[in-house]
Design an enzyme around this catalytic site. Structure first.
Site, mmCIF file in Angstrom:
data_model
loop_
_atom_site.group_PDB
_atom_site.id
_atom_site.type_symbol
_atom_site.label_atom_id
_atom_site.label_comp_id
_atom_site.label_asym_id
_atom_site.label_seq_id
_atom_site.Cartn_x
_atom_site.Cartn_y
_atom_site.Cartn_z
ATOM 1 N N ASN A 60 63.903 89.847 38.323
ATOM 2 C CA ASN A 60 62.935 90.271 37.317
ATOM 3 C C ASN A 60 63.340 89.663 35.978
ATOM 4 O OD1 ASN A 60 62.625 93.155 35.296
ATOM 5 N ND2 ASN A 60 60.870 91.969 35.968
ATOM 6 N N GLY A 61 62.352 89.434 35.118
ATOM 7 C CA GLY A 61 62.644 88.977 33.772
ATOM 8 C C GLY A 61 62.090 87.595 33.483
ATOM 9 N N GLN A 84 59.880 105.592 39.746
ATOM 10 C CA GLN A 84 61.103 105.275 39.022
ATOM 11 C C GLN A 84 61.559 106.485 38.221
ATOM 12 O OE1 GLN A 84 61.686 102.756 35.406
ATOM 13 N NE2 GLN A 84 62.838 101.433 36.819
ATOM 14 N N CYS A 110 66.774 100.224 31.220
ATOM 15 C CA CYS A 110 66.007 100.409 29.997
ATOM 16 C C CYS A 110 66.945 100.553 28.799
ATOM 17 C CB CYS A 110 65.118 101.639 30.102
ATOM 18 S SG CYS A 110 64.100 101.923 28.627
#
Length: 344
Positions: free
Chosen positions: A219-220, A78, A108
């Site tokens: 995601n999450g 990443q 982010c």
């Protein structure tokens, strides 16, 4: 280009992109030691590095930042950045190191990331993200993907996510990983951004419905393999975050539950025993034991001796000169028979 259309040039990478289950990149956690450990728990999980900035890749100690163990494959690098030329160069370097995928961080929310004009703030600049993706696609043959939020601050997620998705797909992105929350860059800390903005899984499901030919990974807030399995009724893949790091025993269920195969090791005891040769090599190279055992703290859950195991790691494996004997002593405190059922 309509949101669901995919250029032919992307289809080869999409077909080889194993998207069903992955473990999220997490700063200060997903280093190579953690990834080697996680690989012993699942053969199929796609692993990700911590975010590495383009400046660090181009000017830093590449072997220290990008080196990884061959057992980690498939593993993705990443990147954090917003300069297309620097991202292309960094992607090329990453491909040269043997990574299986390059992922661009557009999610982010930290102040440091925002100050460097990368991460979640790029949700406001979809055309720039597209230029970055296009530059990386021209530089490498491996898949290039984007990890983003559903929006930032006052953006309308219906518009923001579709706009970003449409532009990066047109630029060549081979998959989208979507953290199903907004990021509030003004008013919330990075820690608060992990929990306070409400999850909106349905928004990601709608994105997938609009993108039938592109892998969409959610995601999450996903805390179990059972929850991951339920999401797979709506999207192509699931990315597990903090649960994978704080409760790694859950990963023993990935291959049986999601891939129909037995786990690489039947118990966490077996997995940690299999990690010992790697630990011994790293110790011989000068690595401190704690750099590796800090990833094992949550290895056991709800079994006799788990608390004693954690305490022993904290009190003994952090000492200078500690070796594998200390880890073996910690393991002896946990009932090996009881630990056999923790992945259930």
């Amino acid at each position: 280009m309509a949101l669901g259309q995919v250029p032919n040039r992307q289809r080869a990478n999409i077909l080889k992109y194993n998207h069903i289950f992955s473990i999220a990149p997490m700063m200060d956690w997903s280093d190579t030691h953690c990834r080697v450990f996680h690989r012993l728990l699942s053969r199929h999980a796609r692993l990700y590095t911590e975010m590495v900035t383009t400046g660090a890749v181009i000017h830093g100690n590449r072997e220290r930042l990008l080196g990884f163990d061959a057992s980690e494959h498939p593993v993705a690098l990443q990147l954090g950045g917003s300069n297309p030329r620097d991202l292309a160069e960094s992607a090329r370097i990453g491909e040269g190191f043997g990574y299986d995928e390059i992922n661009l961080n557009v999610g982010c929310p930290s102040d440091r990331v925002k100050g460097g004009n990368f991460g979640a703030c790029l949700m406001a600049e979809p055309q720039l993200v597209a230029e970055c993706v296009a530059a990386m696609k021209q530089a490498v043959k491996i898949p290039v993907t984007v990890k983003c939020r559903i929006g930032i601050d006052d953006q309308d997620p219906e518009v923001a996510l579709d706009t970003l998705s449409r532009t990066v797909i047109a630029a060549g992105s081979d998959a989208l990983v979507v953290h199903a929350r907004k990021a509030w860059l003004n008013g919330l800390s990075p820690k608060e951004n992990r929990d306070i903005p409400p999850l909106d899984y349905d928004r990601v499901y709608r994105l997938k419905a609009a993108l039938p030919d592109v892998p969409v990974v959610i995601n999450g807030g996903i805390t179990s393999i059972a929850a991951a399995k339920a999401h797979l009724d709506h999207v192509d893949g699931v990315m597990l975050g903090r649960a994978a790091y704080h409760e790694p025993w859950r990963l023993l269920g990935v291959d049986p539950e999601l891939f129909g195969e037995s786990a690489p090791h039947a118990t966490m005891h077996d997995a940690i025993a299999a990690l010992m040769p790697y630990i011994e090599r790293e110790l011989a190279a000068g690595t401190r034991l704690h750099s590796i055992t800090r990833h094992l703290v949550g290895a056991f859950h709800g079994v006799p001796g788990a608390r004693a195991f954690r305490r022993y790691l904290a009190e003994n494996c952090t000492k200078a000169g500690a070796g594998t004997a200390s880890l073996r002593a910690a393991l002896d405190l946990v009932d090996p028979n009881a630990s056999a059922s923790i992945a259930a």
